[in-house]
Scaffold this motif. Structure first.
Motif: not given
Length: 106
Positions: A62-63, A84-85
């Protein structure tokens, strides 16, 4: 003086949420709940204790990040890669798939 319970998990620990099943990576720990009363009323539907550790968590795949009570977490031994970013900004990968925090967040 109130007794502060020692956190069971540290930044870099991969966890699984007991109720919702998602995998996450802890990036910060609060000794006690530190968000607003309004957030707790809306988001903490199981009403976990506020006087125990709460964790800031990157959600795998997710972000977004989330804030979770210790009672809702368990160690996750799943070794697949984590996505994850913010991962590379907050952690460096270690041997064996572990994560080391790049800096102290809190």
């Amino acid at each position: 003086m109130a007794h502060v319970r020692k956190a069971r998990f540290a930044p870099g620990t991969v966890i699984r949420h007991r109720r919702f099943g998602y995998r996450g990576l802890i990036f910060d720990v609060d000794a006690v709940y530190s968000q607003s009363p309004e957030w707790y009323d809306i988001m903490a539907s199981s009403h976990p204790p506020k006087d125990r550790p709460w964790y800031h968590v990157l959600v795998d795949g997710e972000t977004h990040t989330t804030y979770v009570a210790e009672d809702n977490l368990e160690v996750c031994s799943e070794t697949k890669s984590f996505d994850h970013p913010l991962l590379s900004r907050l952690f460096t990968a270690q041997d064996g798939g572990d994560f080391a925090s790049r800096h102290i967040v809190n």
